[in-house]
Design an enzyme around this catalytic site. Structure first.
Site, PDB file in Angstrom:
ATOM      1  N   GLY A   1       0.775  -1.237   0.000  1.00 19.09           N
ATOM      2  CA  GLY A   1       0.000   0.000   0.000  1.00 19.09           C
ATOM      3  C   GLY A   1       0.805   1.284   0.000  1.00 19.09           C
ATOM      4  O   GLY A   1       0.291   2.343   0.378  1.00 19.09           O
ATOM      5  N   SER A   2       2.053   1.238  -0.466  1.00 16.80           N
ATOM      6  CA  SER A   2       2.819   2.495  -0.479  1.00 16.80           C
ATOM      7  C   SER A   2       2.221   3.495  -1.467  1.00 16.80           C
ATOM      8  O   SER A   2       2.258   4.707  -1.232  1.00 16.80           O
ATOM      9  CB  SER A   2       4.295   2.235  -0.791  1.00 16.80           C
ATOM     10  OG  SER A   2       4.479   1.790  -2.109  1.00 16.80           O
ATOM     11  N   ASN A   3       1.649   3.004  -2.556  1.00 19.65           N
ATOM     12  CA  ASN A   3       0.984   3.926  -3.490  1.00 19.65           C
ATOM     13  C   ASN A   3      -0.304   4.490  -2.899  1.00 19.65           C
ATOM     14  O   ASN A   3      -0.634   5.660  -3.114  1.00 19.65           O
ATOM     15  CB  ASN A   3       0.707   3.233  -4.831  1.00 19.65           C
ATOM     16  CG  ASN A   3       1.955   3.175  -5.682  1.00 19.65           C
ATOM     17  OD1 ASN A   3       2.356   4.171  -6.291  1.00 19.65           O
ATOM     18  ND2 ASN A   3       2.599   2.014  -5.700  1.00 19.65           N
TER      19      ASN A   3
ATOM     20  N   LYS B   1     -16.786 -14.864  -9.678  1.00 18.77           N
ATOM     21  CA  LYS B   1     -16.109 -13.566  -9.630  1.00 18.77           C
ATOM     22  C   LYS B   1     -17.110 -12.414  -9.754  1.00 18.77           C
ATOM     23  O   LYS B   1     -16.950 -11.358  -9.146  1.00 18.77           O
ATOM     24  CB  LYS B   1     -15.092 -13.481 -10.764  1.00 18.77           C
ATOM     25  CG  LYS B   1     -14.257 -12.225 -10.702  1.00 18.77           C
ATOM     26  CD  LYS B   1     -12.984 -12.380 -11.475  1.00 18.77           C
ATOM     27  CE  LYS B   1     -12.094 -11.188 -11.292  1.00 18.77           C
ATOM     28  NZ  LYS B   1     -10.886 -11.277 -12.097  1.00 18.77           N
TER      29      LYS B   1
ATOM     30  N   MET C   1      -4.041  -7.339  -7.047  1.00 22.56           N
ATOM     31  CA  MET C   1      -3.475  -8.483  -7.765  1.00 22.56           C
ATOM     32  C   MET C   1      -4.518  -9.343  -8.478  1.00 22.56           C
ATOM     33  O   MET C   1      -4.236 -10.504  -8.799  1.00 22.56           O
ATOM     34  CB  MET C   1      -2.656  -9.341  -6.790  1.00 22.56           C
ATOM     35  CG  MET C   1      -1.491  -8.584  -6.151  1.00 22.56           C
ATOM     36  SD  MET C   1      -0.394  -7.792  -7.357  1.00 22.56           S
ATOM     37  CE  MET C   1       0.567  -9.221  -7.842  1.00 22.56           C
TER      38      MET C   1
ATOM     39  N   ASN D   1      -4.791   2.114 -13.439  1.00 20.90           N
ATOM     40  CA  ASN D   1      -3.829   1.199 -12.824  1.00 20.90           C
ATOM     41  C   ASN D   1      -2.422   1.774 -12.970  1.00 20.90           C
ATOM     42  O   ASN D   1      -2.142   2.518 -13.915  1.00 20.90           O
ATOM     43  CB  ASN D   1      -3.884  -0.166 -13.503  1.00 20.90           C
ATOM     44  CG  ASN D   1      -2.969  -1.182 -12.855  1.00 20.90           C
ATOM     45  OD1 ASN D   1      -2.869  -1.258 -11.621  1.00 20.90           O
ATOM     46  ND2 ASN D   1      -2.260  -1.957 -13.661  1.00 20.90           N
TER      47      ASN D   1
ATOM     48  N   HIS E   1       1.591   0.464 -13.204  1.00 19.94           N
ATOM     49  CA  HIS E   1       2.368  -0.755 -13.450  1.00 19.94           C
ATOM     50  C   HIS E   1       3.852  -0.406 -13.497  1.00 19.94           C
ATOM     51  O   HIS E   1       4.238   0.569 -14.154  1.00 19.94           O
ATOM     52  CB  HIS E   1       1.935  -1.406 -14.763  1.00 19.94           C
ATOM     53  CG  HIS E   1       2.672  -2.682 -15.010  1.00 19.94           C
ATOM     54  ND1 HIS E   1       2.337  -3.861 -14.382  1.00 19.94           N
ATOM     55  CD2 HIS E   1       3.755  -2.954 -15.770  1.00 19.94           C
ATOM     56  CE1 HIS E   1       3.180  -4.801 -14.761  1.00 19.94           C
ATOM     57  NE2 HIS E   1       4.057  -4.285 -15.592  1.00 19.94           N
TER      58      HIS E   1
HETATM   59  C1  GRF Z   1       3.549  -1.210  -7.422  1.00 18.83           C
HETATM   60  O1  GRF Z   1       4.844  -1.453  -7.898  1.00 18.83           O
HETATM   61  C2  GRF Z   1       2.571  -1.091  -8.557  1.00 18.83           C
HETATM   62  O2  GRF Z   1       3.125  -0.539  -9.711  1.00 18.83           O
HETATM   63  C3  GRF Z   1       2.184  -2.516  -8.799  1.00 18.83           C
HETATM   64  O3  GRF Z   1       2.136  -3.099  -7.526  1.00 18.83           O
HETATM   65  C4  GRF Z   1       3.009  -2.406  -6.643  1.00 18.83           C
HETATM   66  C5  GRF Z   1       2.216  -2.002  -5.445  1.00 18.83           C
HETATM   67  O4  GRF Z   1       3.023  -1.476  -4.419  1.00 18.83           O
HETATM   68  N1  GRF Z   1       0.948  -2.605  -9.542  1.00 18.83           N
HETATM   69  P1  GRF Z   1       2.338  -0.836  -3.130  1.00 18.83           P
HETATM   70  O5  GRF Z   1       1.413  -1.898  -2.544  1.00 18.83           O
HETATM   71  O6  GRF Z   1       1.574   0.377  -3.563  1.00 18.83           O
HETATM   72  O7  GRF Z   1       3.458  -0.512  -2.201  1.00 18.83           O
END
Ligand code: GRF
Length: 194
Positions: A11-13, A64, A89, A106, A108
């Site tokens: 969850g850093s993003n 789903k 994921m 998203n 990536h």
């Molecule tokens: C990130 O590298 C993002 O690009 C990918 O998954 C990772 C998630 O990292 N889709 P975080 O959970 O946000 O730290």
């Protein structure tokens, strides 16, 4: 605009988005977090920011579609207008895509269309390419295939290890994602995305 962040892990993003909002760089509100793994650390980050967090377990549903309908109920209750995937994921299914057309983003960790899938950073590192990067794109029914909104290149230097490359990629992500979300919301408001 009211955002839902979907995440499965660290969850850093998610946190970078919350911080950008606090610092006035992103004119939005995180209405809720949707997470699909009970132990995901992202839920602690949501608690810190006092953001409602909903754990939705796909194993509790026959299909789903039913899982996504459960998510859609949370999104409707929270009046979510835009979905932001941040380390989520699962492949987004028809129910969510239909309910939020052109409203699912998203991030990536590669220069798509190179190195799609679960390990974009490691795959680029193993391939010994000179440059990799980060992509923010709209989500469609494929895996990391939707229209690209923005990309930033990150060179892989001779002295880089997988760990140093990961640190650099994540630092770029944390700057890029809030900025692209802000820009995309402005495009949506102008009706410039159709
Ligand atoms: C990130 O590298 C993002 O690009 C990918 O998954 C990772 C998630 O990292 N889709 P975080 O959970 O946000 O730290």
């Amino acid at each position: 605009m009211r955002l839902a962040v979907f995440a499965s892990g660290n969850g850093s993003n998610f946190e970078a988005i919350c911080q950008a909002i606090q610092e006035g760089r992103l004119a939005a509100e995180v209405a809720c977090l949707i997470y699909d793994r009970q132990a995901a650390y992202v839920k602690e980050r949501a608690a810190k920011y006092k953001i409602p967090a909903y754990y939705v377990n796909i194993r509790q549903y026959a299909a789903k579609e039913d899982y996504e309908q459960a998510i859609l109920t949370h999104l409707a209750n929270e009046r979510v207008e835009l979905i932001v995937l941040a380390g989520y994921m699962k492949i987004v299914g028809f129910s969510l895509l239909q309910a939020y057309p052109k409203r699912i983003l998203n991030i990536h960790p590669s220069l798509l269309p190179q190195f799609p899938g679960k390990s974009g950073i490691a795959d680029a590192f193993a391939a010994k390419v000179a440059t990799t990067g980060v992509t923010v794109h709209l989500v469609d029914e494929g895996v990391d295939t939707g229209p690209i909104l923005q990309q930033v290149a990150v060179p892989i230097l001779a002295e880089d290890t997988l760990e140093t490359l990961e640190i650099k990629i994540h630092a770029v992500e944390h700057q890029l994602y809030p900025a692209v979300i802000q820009h995309y919301m402005e495009q949506l408001r102008k009706g410039a995305t159709t």
